[in-house]
Design a protein around this motif. Structure first.
Motif, PDB file in Angstrom:
ATOM      1  N   TYR A   4      39.249  34.579  40.785  1.00 36.10           N
ATOM      2  CA  TYR A   4      39.240  36.101  40.037  1.00 36.10           C
ATOM      3  C   TYR A   4      37.840  36.698  40.122  1.00 36.10           C
ATOM      4  O   TYR A   4      36.967  36.515  39.361  1.00 36.10           O
ATOM      5  CB  TYR A   4      39.864  36.072  38.603  1.00 36.10           C
ATOM      6  N   ASN A  50      37.438  39.695  39.163  1.00 38.36           N
ATOM      7  CA  ASN A  50      36.942  40.699  38.321  1.00 38.36           C
ATOM      8  C   ASN A  50      36.376  40.415  37.126  1.00 38.36           C
ATOM      9  O   ASN A  50      36.390  38.987  36.896  1.00 38.36           O
ATOM     10  CB  ASN A  50      38.320  41.489  38.052  1.00 38.36           C
ATOM     11  N   THR A  52      45.663  48.067  40.018  1.00 36.42           N
ATOM     12  CA  THR A  52      45.413  46.819  39.121  1.00 36.42           C
ATOM     13  C   THR A  52      46.464  46.528  37.799  1.00 36.42           C
ATOM     14  O   THR A  52      47.133  47.467  37.638  1.00 36.42           O
ATOM     15  CB  THR A  52      43.932  46.886  38.666  1.00 36.42           C
ATOM     16  N   GLN A  83      43.510  42.326  37.478  1.00 34.37           N
ATOM     17  CA  GLN A  83      43.718  41.681  38.652  1.00 34.37           C
ATOM     18  C   GLN A  83      44.639  42.729  39.570  1.00 34.37           C
ATOM     19  O   GLN A  83      45.062  43.456  39.245  1.00 34.37           O
ATOM     20  CB  GLN A  83      44.748  40.499  38.477  1.00 34.37           C
TER      21      GLN A  83
END
Length: 361
Positions: free
Chosen positions: A36, A38, A98, A106
């Motif tokens: 991930y 982010n 997202t 995500q």
């Protein structure tokens, strides 16, 4: 004593703060190592008022309330909002493309691609290399080959046009006439209509249809003919003993040359080894067969049949005469037979003329 207690309290606060930062960094590294990319940009929501020492909420309403309290996030890990904070305003929405799950931004996975046959270059198409005009003989199984490329999940249907009757859909038969069946193999593009024991009445137009929108179809013409054998000359042949039996059989109406043509004397297949002087010449190109029996005797009298493999048979009767001279004689016999025949005809003509002359007197 009071000084020592104050010092211990300060040390406890410092240790708790460092522990909290360490847990936050560990959580961040966990999500980054999991792929991930982010950033978690806000603390977890505080317990809802009324809960017992921050215990988890139970029930559907508690879950939705907890989701509503999730911190707002951004896709860019270095982004800052106008207020200088990485948490943003409460009414900020995640960037386009997202989604927020468990406090993590995500990317939304791409939608399922359209099937290949929805593209203009891969629509179902007919292969026109297969013949659209089919000639079949009565009683011989006929096949109509419909070849379709890029069929996808479409369905092929066979329709008889003159009464708009659905014969087959995919591999299922929708007619009470069991002579019609659909043939298809998994690795093939062919969808074949099979017609067993066709009759002349089955001739006509058949449609191979694909269930596109709108539907597409290809037209097939089926012609069922009745193949027959025919022996040249009259059905009864009289000839003198010692002459040659000469019979020629021709097959007509057959879509393809016969694999063989048999000759029978009565119900017995002519055996060339039992009697000499017999010859058979068959030409598949012209679809003819010629039987010659040399120096015929009284024993050669009888019924002669020409029986092709893919056509109705034909028969004639041969009479071998010994000393008798009928008017109907087979052509091609010896000169003496011709002379005797001509004399007989002349005598009969003279007798008829004499009787007519006597009647008029």
């Amino acid at each position: 004593m009071l000084v020592l207690m104050a010092l211990a309290s300060s040390i406890g606060k410092i240790v708790a703060a460092e522990s909290s930062q360490t847990m936050h960094r560990s959580s961040k590294e966990k999500y980054e190592n999991a792929g991930y990319y982010n950033q978690i940009i806000g603390p977890f929501p505080s317990p809802v008022h009324g809960s017992d020492n921050g215990s988890r909420l139970k029930g559907k309403h508690a879950a939705s309330d907890s989701e509503a309290r999730l911190p707002k996030v951004v896709n860019d890990t270095n982004a800052k909002f106008s207020n200088g904070s990485a948490f943003g305003k409460e009414d900020s929405a995640p960037p386009v493309g997202t989604q927020v799950r468990n406090g993590i931004v995500q990317r939304v996975p791409p939608s399922r691609p359209a099937p290949m046959y929805d593209k203009a270059t891969t629509h179902p198409t007919f292969d026109t290399s297969t013949p659209s005009k089919v000639l079949a003989a009565v009683g011989q199984t006929a096949y109509l080959h419909c070849r379709v490329h890029h069929l996808g999940d479409r369905v092929v249907t066979w329709i008889r046009k003159h009464d708009v009757h659905v014969l087959t859909v995919a591999l299922f038969t929708y007619t009470k006439d069991s002579r019609f069946t659909a043939l298809h193999s998994e690795a093939s593009n062919d969808w074949t209509l099979r017609l067993a024991s066709p009759q002349v009445s089955d001739s006509g137009t058949y449609e191979c249809q694909v269930s596109t929108e709108p539907s597409i179809s290809r037209i097939f013409q089926l012609q069922v003919v009745e193949a027959r054998a025919h022996i040249d000359g009259p059905t009864e042949i009289h000839m003198m003993s010692g002459s040659n039996i000469n019979l020629t059989c021709e097959v007509t109406g057959s879509p393809e040359p016969p694999q063989y043509i048999y000759w029978y004397a009565g119900k017995t297949l002519i055996n060339y080894s039992e009697r000499g002087g017999i010859s058979v010449v068959t030409d598949k190109r012209t679809r003819t067969s010629r039987l010659v029996v040399s120096r015929a005797t009284l024993a050669d009298s009888g019924n002669y049949t020409c029986a092709p493999a893919n056509a109705e048979s034909s028969s004639v009767s041969v009479y071998i005469l010994n000393g008798e001279h009928p008017a109907a004689m087979q052509g091609g016999e010896s000169t003496s037979a011709h002379c005797l025949s001509r004399v007989s005809v002349a005598i009969i003509a003279a007798i008829v003329a004499f009787k007519r002359h006597s009647t008029f007197r």
